[in-house]
Design a protein around this motif. Structure first.
Motif, PDB file in Angstrom:
ATOM      1  N   VAL A  44      36.822  -0.543   2.423  1.00 59.11           N
ATOM      2  CA  VAL A  44      35.365  -0.618   2.246  1.00 59.11           C
ATOM      3  C   VAL A  44      34.750   0.771   2.343  1.00 59.11           C
ATOM      4  CG1 VAL A  44      33.218  -1.473   3.270  1.00 59.11           C
ATOM      5  CG2 VAL A  44      35.193  -2.993   3.036  1.00 59.11           C
ATOM      6  N   ILE A  45      35.195   1.555   3.320  1.00 59.44           N
ATOM      7  CA  ILE A  45      34.673   2.919   3.472  1.00 59.44           C
ATOM      8  C   ILE A  45      34.997   3.746   2.232  1.00 59.44           C
ATOM      9  CG2 ILE A  45      34.899   5.064   4.781  1.00 59.44           C
ATOM     10  CD1 ILE A  45      35.404   3.342   7.259  1.00 59.44           C
ATOM     11  N   ASP A  46      36.240   3.630   1.757  1.00 61.03           N
ATOM     12  CA  ASP A  46      36.666   4.385   0.578  1.00 61.03           C
ATOM     13  C   ASP A  46      35.822   4.018  -0.634  1.00 61.03           C
ATOM     14  OD1 ASP A  46      38.631   6.229  -0.640  1.00 61.03           O
ATOM     15  OD2 ASP A  46      39.304   4.460  -1.743  1.00 61.03           O
ATOM     16  N   ARG A  47      35.579   2.722  -0.830  1.00 63.98           N
ATOM     17  CA  ARG A  47      34.772   2.282  -1.978  1.00 63.98           C
ATOM     18  C   ARG A  47      33.327   2.759  -1.856  1.00 63.98           C
ATOM     19  NH1 ARG A  47      37.156  -1.962  -4.893  1.00 63.98           N
ATOM     20  NH2 ARG A  47      39.386  -1.470  -4.993  1.00 63.98           N
ATOM     21  N   ARG A  48      32.772   2.698  -0.653  1.00 67.31           N
ATOM     22  CA  ARG A  48      31.389   3.134  -0.483  1.00 67.31           C
ATOM     23  C   ARG A  48      31.249   4.624  -0.779  1.00 67.31           C
ATOM     24  NH1 ARG A  48      27.823   0.022   2.555  1.00 67.31           N
ATOM     25  NH2 ARG A  48      26.355   1.703   2.023  1.00 67.31           N
ATOM     26  N   LEU A  49      32.179   5.407  -0.283  1.00 59.41           N
ATOM     27  CA  LEU A  49      32.134   6.836  -0.546  1.00 59.41           C
ATOM     28  C   LEU A  49      32.342   7.126  -2.036  1.00 59.41           C
ATOM     29  CD1 LEU A  49      34.139   8.216   2.517  1.00 59.41           C
ATOM     30  CD2 LEU A  49      31.677   8.389   2.122  1.00 59.41           C
ATOM     31  N   ALA A  50      33.285   6.392  -2.653  1.00 57.71           N
ATOM     32  CA  ALA A  50      33.577   6.621  -4.072  1.00 57.71           C
ATOM     33  C   ALA A  50      32.383   6.263  -4.943  1.00 57.71           C
ATOM     34  CB  ALA A  50      34.802   5.809  -4.494  1.00 57.71           C
ATOM     35  N   SER A  51      31.669   5.210  -4.585  1.00 59.03           N
ATOM     36  CA  SER A  51      30.528   4.783  -5.396  1.00 59.03           C
ATOM     37  C   SER A  51      29.419   5.824  -5.419  1.00 59.03           C
ATOM     38  CB  SER A  51      29.979   3.454  -4.867  1.00 59.03           C
ATOM     39  OG  SER A  51      29.448   3.613  -3.556  1.00 59.03           O
ATOM     40  N   ALA A  52      29.419   6.701  -4.401  1.00 54.62           N
ATOM     41  CA  ALA A  52      28.393   7.740  -4.343  1.00 54.62           C
ATOM     42  C   ALA A  52      28.793   9.001  -5.106  1.00 54.62           C
ATOM     43  CB  ALA A  52      28.102   8.097  -2.883  1.00 54.62           C
ATOM     44  N   THR A  53      30.005   9.029  -5.650  1.00 56.58           N
ATOM     45  CA  THR A  53      30.466  10.232  -6.359  1.00 56.58           C
ATOM     46  C   THR A  53      30.389  10.101  -7.873  1.00 56.58           C
ATOM     47  OG1 THR A  53      32.779   9.464  -6.375  1.00 56.58           O
ATOM     48  CG2 THR A  53      32.060  10.752  -4.468  1.00 56.58           C
TER      49      THR A  53
END
Length: 288
Positions: free
Chosen positions: A18-27
């Motif tokens: 979940v953390i990885d996806r949230r960070l990725a969605s902001a890039t």
């Protein structure tokens, strides 16, 4: 009771995802898709090599642990490590040498453009930094499970999330998606190294198992294989003007065939015995 730490590990893994996806969605809007495509290519050798070898060695490790035969445990663990290294090192080098044409063949259709191929290939290269460690890590986790220790691997998993964040958070603003991919590779690497350290403290290092010799021989054979594969794919691609699926498939298929022949030849020349062990296991499995 033994499953409770595993359940904890699953929960930790979900949180990490979940953390990885949230960070990725902001890039960027395409980052998650690029990372997923690159991950698909990474998961293939992990499933075909690491998971298969680990499952095959697990019963022997469990019997040795149950009988408290530490020398047998070390021997089976050493064999598993040598087999994984013999197979995952050339897989890693092969994915690096043929990454771009492979990504283009599999994904470059419809709305997926050459620019997308470029981004997925770069992500793949960064994932490859952690691939050998992730493969070895699977066997180490199974080795702990064979000793009825499910707690330590999953505590290490929680620690590895911290490693991921220590790489991802400071770098994501500057490097975007690539910071997250690099953080994943760092997470796999540190998880494997810590698992190896903990297991060594419990049972010692598999002395006399020639793991170091297997590693450098695999590296030499894989390097020759990678050069041969890259040269074949590049030469045929230029000659064929490989823009269509059929031309790409022919170029990549020829490169894979050459890679296999070169690796087997160099493995035989370097006396990489684990290749023969793997071949014999496949023959017995399929009744050859």
């Amino acid at each position: 009771l033994l499953y409770l730490p595993v359940l904890l590990g699953v929960a930790i893994s979900i949180v990490g995802t979940v953390i990885d996806r949230r960070l990725a969605s902001a890039t960027g809007e395409s980052s998650i898709a690029w990372m997923q495509n690159a991950t698909t290519l990474i998961q293939t050798p992990l499933g075909l090599i690491a998971a298969a070898v680990s499952l095959a060695v697990l019963p022997s490790l469990s019997r040795a642990s149950a009988s408290q035969d530490e020398r047998a445990f070390q021997s089976h663990l050493g064999l598993g490590l040598r087999l994984i290294l013999t197979l995952v090192v050339p897989a890693t080098v092969g994915l690096y040498a043929l990454g771009r044409p492979l990504v283009a063949l599999l994904f470059e259709h419809g709305a997926f453009t050459p620019a997308d191929t470029h981004m997925v290939t770069l992500a793949l290269y960064l994932y490859l930094l952690g691939l050998p460690f992730a493969a070895v890590d699977q066997l180490l986790i199974f080795a702990f499970y064979a000793r009825r220790d499910t707690l330590r691997p999953n505590l290490v998993g929680a620690y590895a999330i911290g490693i991921y964040l220590s790489f991802a958070l400071p770098l994501v603003g500057r490097w975007g998606m690539f910071a997250l991919v690099l953080a994943n590779s760092a997470q796999w690497t540190w998880h494997a190294l810590l698992m190896l350290l903990l297991l060594r403290r419990q049972v010692g290092w598999p002395h006399g198992e020639r793991i170091g010799a297997t590693l450098w021989r695999s590296l030499v054979a894989a390097a020759g294989m990678g050069l041969a594969a890259w040269g074949t794919a590049t030469g045929l691609g230029i000659w064929l003007g490989a823009s269509g699926i059929g031309q790409r498939l022919l170029s990549l298929g020829a490169a894979l065939a050459v890679a296999g022949v070169v690796y087997l030849g160099l493995a035989r020349l370097l006396r990489l015995e684990e290749v023969q062990v793997a071949w014999e296991a496949l023959r017995r499995r399929w009744g050859g």
